[in-house]
Structures are given as C-alpha cells and as structure tokens.
Design a protein around this motif. Structure first.
Motif, PDB file in Angstrom:
ATOM      1  N   LEU A 180       0.832  -1.204   0.000  1.00 30.49           N
ATOM      2  CA  LEU A 180       0.000   0.000   0.000  1.00 30.49           C
ATOM      3  C   LEU A 180       0.865   1.251   0.000  1.00 30.49           C
ATOM      4  O   LEU A 180       0.635   2.186  -0.787  1.00 30.49           O
ATOM      5  N   GLN A 181       1.874   1.280   0.857  1.00 35.55           N
ATOM      6  CA  GLN A 181       2.717   2.470   0.947  1.00 35.55           C
ATOM      7  C   GLN A 181       3.453   2.734  -0.365  1.00 35.55           C
ATOM      8  O   GLN A 181       3.569   3.896  -0.791  1.00 35.55           O
ATOM      9  N   ARG A 182       3.927   1.678  -1.008  1.00 32.31           N
ATOM     10  CA  ARG A 182       4.629   1.875  -2.280  1.00 32.31           C
ATOM     11  C   ARG A 182       3.690   2.476  -3.325  1.00 32.31           C
ATOM     12  O   ARG A 182       4.088   3.355  -4.108  1.00 32.31           O
ATOM     13  N   GLU A 183       2.457   2.007  -3.354  1.00 34.04           N
ATOM     14  CA  GLU A 183       1.499   2.540  -4.320  1.00 34.04           C
ATOM     15  C   GLU A 183       1.120   3.981  -3.984  1.00 34.04           C
ATOM     16  O   GLU A 183       0.958   4.813  -4.881  1.00 34.04           O
ATOM     17  N   LEU A 184       0.983   4.289  -2.705  1.00 35.06           N
ATOM     18  CA  LEU A 184       0.708   5.673  -2.312  1.00 35.06           C
ATOM     19  C   LEU A 184       1.870   6.586  -2.694  1.00 35.06           C
ATOM     20  O   LEU A 184       1.669   7.719  -3.151  1.00 35.06           O
ATOM     21  N   ASP A 185       3.094   6.090  -2.525  1.00 39.98           N
ATOM     22  CA  ASP A 185       4.268   6.889  -2.873  1.00 39.98           C
ATOM     23  C   ASP A 185       4.352   7.157  -4.375  1.00 39.98           C
ATOM     24  O   ASP A 185       4.891   8.190  -4.793  1.00 39.98           O
ATOM     25  N   ARG A 186       3.817   6.226  -5.172  1.00 39.13           N
ATOM     26  CA  ARG A 186       3.795   6.439  -6.628  1.00 39.13           C
ATOM     27  C   ARG A 186       2.865   7.578  -7.005  1.00 39.13           C
ATOM     28  O   ARG A 186       3.021   8.193  -8.056  1.00 39.13           O
ATOM     29  N   GLY A 187       1.887   7.858  -6.176  1.00 35.86           N
ATOM     30  CA  GLY A 187       0.977   8.971  -6.408  1.00 35.86           C
ATOM     31  C   GLY A 187      -0.164   8.619  -7.342  1.00 35.86           C
ATOM     32  O   GLY A 187      -0.347   7.480  -7.758  1.00 35.86           O
ATOM     33  N   ASN A 188      -0.965   9.637  -7.660  1.00 28.84           N
ATOM     34  CA  ASN A 188      -2.088   9.509  -8.577  1.00 28.84           C
ATOM     35  C   ASN A 188      -3.140   8.521  -8.073  1.00 28.84           C
ATOM     36  O   ASN A 188      -3.787   7.826  -8.852  1.00 28.84           O
ATOM     37  N   VAL A 189      -3.303   8.466  -6.755  1.00 30.99           N
ATOM     38  CA  VAL A 189      -4.287   7.565  -6.144  1.00 30.99           C
ATOM     39  C   VAL A 189      -5.514   8.372  -5.739  1.00 30.99           C
ATOM     40  O   VAL A 189      -5.401   9.363  -5.004  1.00 30.99           O
ATOM     41  N   ALA A 190      -6.673   7.952  -6.220  1.00 27.90           N
ATOM     42  CA  ALA A 190      -7.916   8.651  -5.884  1.00 27.90           C
ATOM     43  C   ALA A 190      -8.538   8.114  -4.597  1.00 27.90           C
ATOM     44  O   ALA A 190      -9.112   8.877  -3.816  1.00 27.90           O
ATOM     45  N   MET A 191      -8.430   6.812  -4.377  1.00 26.79           N
ATOM     46  CA  MET A 191      -9.166   6.201  -3.271  1.00 26.79           C
ATOM     47  C   MET A 191      -8.546   4.863  -2.907  1.00 26.79           C
ATOM     48  O   MET A 191      -8.033   4.146  -3.770  1.00 26.79           O
ATOM     49  N   VAL A 192      -8.622   4.514  -1.621  1.00 21.70           N
ATOM     50  CA  VAL A 192      -8.287   3.183  -1.138  1.00 21.70           C
ATOM     51  C   VAL A 192      -9.552   2.584  -0.531  1.00 21.70           C
ATOM     52  O   VAL A 192     -10.210   3.218   0.299  1.00 21.70           O
ATOM     53  N   ALA A 193      -9.915   1.382  -0.964  1.00 21.74           N
ATOM     54  CA  ALA A 193     -11.101   0.689  -0.448  1.00 21.74           C
ATOM     55  C   ALA A 193     -10.666  -0.627   0.177  1.00 21.74           C
ATOM     56  O   ALA A 193      -9.869  -1.365  -0.404  1.00 21.74           O
ATOM     57  N   LEU A 194     -11.209  -0.915   1.345  1.00 23.75           N
ATOM     58  CA  LEU A 194     -10.796  -2.106   2.078  1.00 23.75           C
ATOM     59  C   LEU A 194     -11.974  -2.692   2.833  1.00 23.75           C
ATOM     60  O   LEU A 194     -12.782  -1.967   3.420  1.00 23.75           O
ATOM     61  N   ARG A 228      -3.967   5.359   8.710  1.00 19.94           N
ATOM     62  CA  ARG A 228      -2.877   6.286   9.028  1.00 19.94           C
ATOM     63  C   ARG A 228      -2.087   6.651   7.785  1.00 19.94           C
ATOM     64  O   ARG A 228      -1.766   7.827   7.548  1.00 19.94           O
ATOM     65  N   ARG A 229      -1.812   5.658   6.955  1.00 16.89           N
ATOM     66  CA  ARG A 229      -1.013   5.922   5.753  1.00 16.89           C
ATOM     67  C   ARG A 229      -1.819   6.689   4.707  1.00 16.89           C
ATOM     68  O   ARG A 229      -1.272   7.547   4.007  1.00 16.89           O
ATOM     69  N   CYS A 230      -3.099   6.394   4.597  1.00 16.79           N
ATOM     70  CA  CYS A 230      -3.936   7.142   3.653  1.00 16.79           C
ATOM     71  C   CYS A 230      -4.061   8.600   4.077  1.00 16.79           C
ATOM     72  O   CYS A 230      -3.996   9.512   3.234  1.00 16.79           O
ATOM     73  N   ARG A 231      -4.259   8.822   5.368  1.00 17.72           N
ATOM     74  CA  ARG A 231      -4.402  10.191   5.858  1.00 17.72           C
ATOM     75  C   ARG A 231      -3.117  10.981   5.610  1.00 17.72           C
ATOM     76  O   ARG A 231      -3.165  12.157   5.202  1.00 17.72           O
TER      77      ARG A 231
END
Length: 398
Positions: free
Chosen positions: A144-158, A176-179
């Motif tokens: 998850l963190q690697r994908e967030l670091d890549r950027g261009n993320v609109a939403m995380v669903a879990l 915490r990481r999404c925030r």
C-alpha cells in the motif's frame, strides 16, 4: 464485565429452534429488537404510517446518536440506509473521480464492491490496483505504501473483515497511511461492526459502511453510512430528492450539509427503530466483552474443527474474528450446509479465500466454495461441539 450468556439467550427466542452459526450472514435478533420493530408496525396499523413516525420522531432522531456513539462519530456524520452495500455505494459513487487516477483495493474486497468499482473505473477511465496480501494473509501495508508513494491515487477501499477467511485487516494502519498521503479511505465494516469495538478516529477512515443484520443483531434491511465531516462537501450524491436537497434560487438547489444528503425521503421507520435498539443493546453489553466472547468461541471452533480428519481450516491473519471457514475432503460445501440444516444447524457457504498472490474472482459461477461458520456471544460451547460432532460423523462415514 463478562457477558451473561444465559440472560442474552433468554432474550433470543431462536436458540430454542436452531444452532445458529450463520451470524456473518444474519444473526438471530434479540427479543427487544423484534419487539421494537413489531411495536412500531402495530402503531402504524393503529394510527397510520405518517402519524406513527411523527409520534416516534424523537426516538428516530436518537438512532443517529446511537450509531454515532457506536463508532465514535458525530450524529451529523451518520446516514441510514437499507443495506450496507447501498450505503457504501452512495458514498463511493459520489466521489469526484479524476480520469486516469488509480483505485487501490484489498484482495479480499467484497465482490459487490468490486463490481461497483469496476463500473466506476470504466466510466471514469480509472485503473484498479489490487494490493498484495502479506505473509499472514492480510492486506500488505508496505505494498500500500509503495502505491501511495507512486501517487495519482484517488481512493483506497478495504474490507475490514473479509467475508470468507476469519481475519481482521489492519485498518487503522491503512487509515494512518492514507491520511498522511491525503487519499480517501473507504472502509467496509459490515462484518466487523457489532463484533468488535470500532472508532472511526482511530481507524482513520473517511467513509465507513455498516449493516444491521449481521453481528449487530438488527433487522434485515437496515444499515448506516459514516462520512467524515470535512469530506461531506466533496461528495455530492448521484441521486437527490426532497429529503437530501431543496430548491434554491432560479433553477438551483441546495444539498444538505450533513450525511443525510445520502438518504432518500422514504424508509422503514420500524426498521430504523429496530436498528437503534440493536445498537443500544450492543453498547449496553460492551463491545470489548462482545469481542472477547466471540473470539474465544471462534478459537474453540477452529481448534476443534481442525482436529477432525479430512477437515481443512482456511482462516488466516494475525488477528482473527468470529468467522471460521473450512472444507471437508470429498464433500461439497453446499451438501454439508444442507445436511447441517437437516439437523437444525445453520451455516453458510462462501468462495474459498484467495491465496496470497492470487486474484479477486470475476464472479461466483464455478467458484470453489467452503463452509463458513460464524459464532456470536449468544452461542455456547455445547453448540460448537454439536457442529464438530457432526463433522466427525462425516469424516468417519456415518
């Protein structure tokens, strides 16, 4: 304080008829919840639906406060709905997606949510990225963190608790990481609400959907949606009516400023009162005590089922809950469910949990199914052993 099992069983009429181990599908409601629903329907019969709702206006308003207290929210952040899936979709379909952004989802996301996200991806030119599971079978927060670091993320669903493998995903760490990344976090809590304490502040979610019929022991056809107050103005519902908005100016409109913008005007007053009563019932017992009781029964069930020859338990995760999934070599899961039903033991069947590195199935046709037994605090060790004894009989061919 530990739960008084005999007291809650005395208020659960269904335990006289069945060994109910399908609480992840729909729990046996306690008498006070049923009496609340039926009582309001009687008032509708006696004085009329509108009049009964007006008479119960204060109690109906109190449902929002009860749900908010259950999850650590404010009443203005709560909307009521007829299903968890519809509550979840009302918020997600309202998100202002930017084309060619990415959606990150867990491998154990609920299939209905995946269908909705695929439709949104097709409409908005979005890319869906399925996050890996870690070695424990839960969502891999490092991926998850690697994908967030890549950027261009609109939403995380879990899915907080998946429907088919007993684990509790590390939602607070995901939040915490999404925030920190400034990314919207949508949590499906339909299988976790009612069987463990939830606090939306600690979870860090922007949206949370929960249902009444599962571990909350509320009526079918009831659910709720939480939307964090700072996010509300960003989400304009895909559908509006005279409850969620009012005309303004010439040809304009003004959408409600609270979460009730996601509701429609018509709803079941009896069902909503029943949901509120179920929430108050759970709060009175204490969610810490509820979780302790459920977790203990589930571990007993896992241990004893795993000892039966030819039985494989499929549960994974560091933290596990009241859902136990298993298969019996040489026996179809549907057949096991039917044979158990003949003995008045209720279970369900679900798709086999995907292995780490696998993929979310495209549909149910041809899926490999497993048996799901899900315990609640009103179940007993005797009921657990009744199921296990049946499996021993199957294993020995009797």
């Amino acid at each position: 304080m530990p739960i008084d099992v005999e007291a809650v069983r005395s208020q659960t009429r269904g335990v006289l008829n069945v060994t109910h181990l399908n609480n992840a599908g729909s729990s046996l409601p306690p008498g006070p919840v049923v009496d609340t629903v039926v009582g309001h329907l009687r008032r509708e019969e006696e004085i009329g639906g509108y009049e009964a709702a007006e008479e119960a206006a204060g109690r109906l308003e109190g449902v929002y406060s009860s749900v908010a207290r259950l999850i650590g929210a404010e009443p203005n952040e709560i909307a009521l709905a007829e299903s968890g899936s519809r509550a979840w979709a009302m918020a997600v379909y309202s998100f202002p997606f930017v084309p060619r952004t990415r959606l990150l989802i867990g491998r154990t996301e609920y299939a209905g949510n995946v269908i909705a996200l695929r439709q949104l991806a097709r409409r908005n030119e979005l890319q869906i990225v399925v996050l890996d599971d870690d070695r424990h079978g839960q969502v891999d927060v490092e991926h998850l963190q690697r994908e967030l670091d890549r950027g261009n993320v609109a939403m995380v669903a879990l899915a907080h608790v998946p429907m088919s493998n007993g684990l509790v995903n590390p939602a607070a760490e995901v939040g915490r990481r999404c925030r920190a990344a400034g990314v919207m976090f949508v949590l499906d809590a339909c299988q976790s609400v009612g069987q463990m304490p939830l606090d939306v502040q600690a979870l860090g979610c922007d949206v949370l959907a929960g249902t009444g019929r599962k571990f909350l022991r509320g009526p079918r056809g009831t659910a709720f949606l939480y939307v964090r107050a700072p996010v509300l103005e960003r989400l304009e519902p895909a559908m509006l009516d005279g409850h969620s908005a009012v005309p303004a100016g010439t040809g304009g409109l003004e959408v409600r400023h609270d979460a009730r913008r996601f509701e429609s005007w018509e709803g079941s007053a009896a069902g909503r009162l029943g949901l509120g009563r179920a929430v108050d019932y759970a709060l009175a017992l204490g969610l810490d005590a509820v979780q302790e009781r459920i977790a203990g029964l589930a571990e007993q069930l896992r241990t004893e089922v795993a000892a039966v020859p030819a039985v494989t338990v499929h549960d994974v995760g560091i933290t596990r809950c009241g859902i136990v999934t298993f298969s019996v070599k040489g026996h179809d899961a549907r057949n096991i469910r039917a044979r158990l039903a003949d003995h008045r033991i209720n279970v369900s069947v679900v798709p086999r949990p995907s292995a780490p590195g696998g993929s979310i199935p495209a549909g149910r046709e041809g899926e490999d199914l497993v048996v799901r037994a899900s315990v609640h605090y009103y179940n007993t060790g005797t009921e657990v052993r009744r199921l296990v004894g049946f499996l021993w009989g199957m294993s020995s061919g009797t």
